[in-house]
Scaffold this motif. Structure first.
Motif, PDB file in Angstrom:
ATOM      1  N   GLU A 263       0.838  -1.204   0.000  1.00 53.37           N
ATOM      2  CA  GLU A 263       0.000   0.000   0.000  1.00 53.37           C
ATOM      3  C   GLU A 263       0.870   1.251   0.000  1.00 53.37           C
ATOM      4  O   GLU A 263       0.578   2.234  -0.698  1.00 53.37           O
ATOM      5  CB  GLU A 263      -0.939   0.011   1.207  1.00 53.37           C
ATOM      6  N   THR A 264       1.971   1.197   0.764  1.00 56.17           N
ATOM      7  CA  THR A 264       2.901   2.332   0.808  1.00 56.17           C
ATOM      8  C   THR A 264       3.588   2.516  -0.537  1.00 56.17           C
ATOM      9  O   THR A 264       3.726   3.647  -1.035  1.00 56.17           O
ATOM     10  CB  THR A 264       3.959   2.111   1.910  1.00 56.17           C
ATOM     11  N   ALA A 266       2.429   1.549  -3.432  1.00 50.19           N
ATOM     12  CA  ALA A 266       1.411   1.979  -4.399  1.00 50.19           C
ATOM     13  C   ALA A 266       1.126   3.470  -4.283  1.00 50.19           C
ATOM     14  O   ALA A 266       0.887   4.148  -5.292  1.00 50.19           O
ATOM     15  CB  ALA A 266       0.132   1.173  -4.207  1.00 50.19           C
ATOM     16  N   ARG A 267       1.142   3.983  -3.063  1.00 48.30           N
ATOM     17  CA  ARG A 267       0.926   5.435  -2.886  1.00 48.30           C
ATOM     18  C   ARG A 267       2.057   6.230  -3.526  1.00 48.30           C
ATOM     19  O   ARG A 267       1.837   7.305  -4.086  1.00 48.30           O
ATOM     20  CB  ARG A 267       0.793   5.777  -1.396  1.00 48.30           C
ATOM     21  N   ALA A 268       3.279   5.704  -3.452  1.00 48.34           N
ATOM     22  CA  ALA A 268       4.426   6.377  -4.086  1.00 48.34           C
ATOM     23  C   ALA A 268       4.342   6.251  -5.608  1.00 48.34           C
ATOM     24  O   ALA A 268       4.845   7.112  -6.330  1.00 48.34           O
ATOM     25  CB  ALA A 268       5.732   5.777  -3.580  1.00 48.34           C
ATOM     26  N   ASN A 269       3.700   5.181  -6.091  1.00 53.30           N
ATOM     27  CA  ASN A 269       3.406   4.981  -7.509  1.00 53.30           C
ATOM     28  C   ASN A 269       4.637   5.187  -8.407  1.00 53.30           C
ATOM     29  O   ASN A 269       4.668   6.076  -9.265  1.00 53.30           O
ATOM     30  CB  ASN A 269       2.283   5.922  -7.951  1.00 53.30           C
TER      31      ASN A 269
END
Length: 345
Positions: A263-264, A266-269
């Motif tokens: 999730e972390t 993915a947030r940084a993408n």
């Protein structure tokens, strides 16, 4: 393909140097014995060229081979993948004491005059194979790769804690030290020059990247596919690869291989996801194809732009460790950045 061609070219160059067919403007000096040198906080003394060496760690073994010293190697251990292609035949004729950690007895049983180790995790303060003191009891010196001790605390075992960032200069020092120990400094100089030229060419290939334009995450493995992955922090070899190419590492931890939730990530993408390829199967996620399948099908990871755009890079896991193969990792990422059209013209 580029790196293999260059390695083969280097091998030919070494042959010419060894034959004395070319001269350098500043020829390497012959080693004067007894030779004394400092290595990872300890003093080593060699009265002559060691005739028998055991190498614990694939990178250290490949450095010895690249220096033309395979005839001195009487045992190897700790293999993450196949040996460099040009050394398949010679490596097949050298005893492999273990794929992973050899026993102390098996190493001493070869009667080595030198033990080289890639990681203090194997031979060090709490070595899984043995401690330096144990080898000293048999009058066997231990040379440790500077990449695993310079600016790094291994006293707690495991991967250790790196206070200073890795750089290829540490690998160049290892090459130079081993070349001096074995009195083949001209070969060492040629190998270092070849690696530096490859590093320079990779930097130039992506020189159009502006700070912050391209970001990446490098995934080594995971204890289980559906739990937090081991990803590259800022100070290890992958951090170096990204930093010299101008690629932003979305993982800011100082740990070498922190576990970070998807999730972390993915947030940084990140723009690019790099996954490690290895023969080792300690964990299910050591298999790069399973990593790729996970990225494409997990409800969190499949939403990342790198996955949607196919910006996933497969990299030899040896390049992700502080090894001679790190140069291959630099070239792999530089080639990917160029292929994905991320370099400004």
């Amino acid at each position: 393909m580029i790196s293999l061609i260059k390695r083969n070219t280097f091998a030919l160059t070494v042959g010419v140097i060894t034959a004395g067919a070319i001269s350098c403007s500043t020829p390497a000096q012959a080693t004067d014995y007894p030779l004394q040198m400092e290595n990872c906080g300890k003093s080593l003394t060699f009265d002559a060229v060691p005739d028998r060496v055991v190498s614990i760690g694939q990178s250290s073994t490949e450095i010895l081979y690249l220096l033309g010293l395979a005839d001195k190697v009487v045992g190897t251990a700790v293999w993450l993948g196949p040996v460099l292609d040009e050394f398949k035949d010679v490596n097949a004729n050298i005893p492999r004491l273990a794929d992973d950690d050899p026993s102390f007895e098996s190493v001493v049983g070869t009667k080595p005059q030198l033990v080289t180790t890639q990681f203090q995790w194997h031979v060090g303060p709490k070595g899984a194979v043995g401690t330096i003191a144990q080898f000293n009891e048999f009058s066997i010196p231990v040379y440790t790769s500077p990449a695993d001790c310079k600016g790094k605390d291994n006293s707690t075992g495991g991967d250790g804690t790196r206070s200073d960032a890795f750089s290829m200069a540490m690998i160049y020092q290892e090459i130079g030290d081993l070349a001096k120990i074995f009195d083949v400094e001209a070969r060492g100089d040629a190998l270092i020059a070849d690696l530096k030229a490859r590093e320079k060419a990779a930097r130039e290939k992506v020189a159009g990247i502006a700070d912050g334009d391209v970001s990446a995450v490098i995934w080594f493995s995971s204890a289980e596919l559906d739990i937090d992955p081991y990803v590259a922090g800022k100070k290890g070899a992958p951090g170096y690869i990204m930093s010299i190419l101008g690629v932003e590492n979305v993982i800011t931890s100082n740990e070498e291989w922190p576990t970070v939730g998807w999730e972390t990530v993915a947030r940084a993408n990140p723009d690019i996801i790099v996954i490690g390829k290895m023969d080792r199967r300690r964990y299910q996620a050591d298999d790069w194809e399973l990593k790729l399948d996970f990225l494409k099908n997990d409800p969190v990871t499949r939403q990342m732009k790198a996955v949607k755009q196919g910006h996933i890079v497969v990299m030899d896991a040896q390049a992700m460790n502080p090894t001679i193969r790190t140069i291959d990792g630099i070239e792999t990422l530089a080639n990917a950045v160029e292929k994905f059209g991320m370099v400004r013209q």
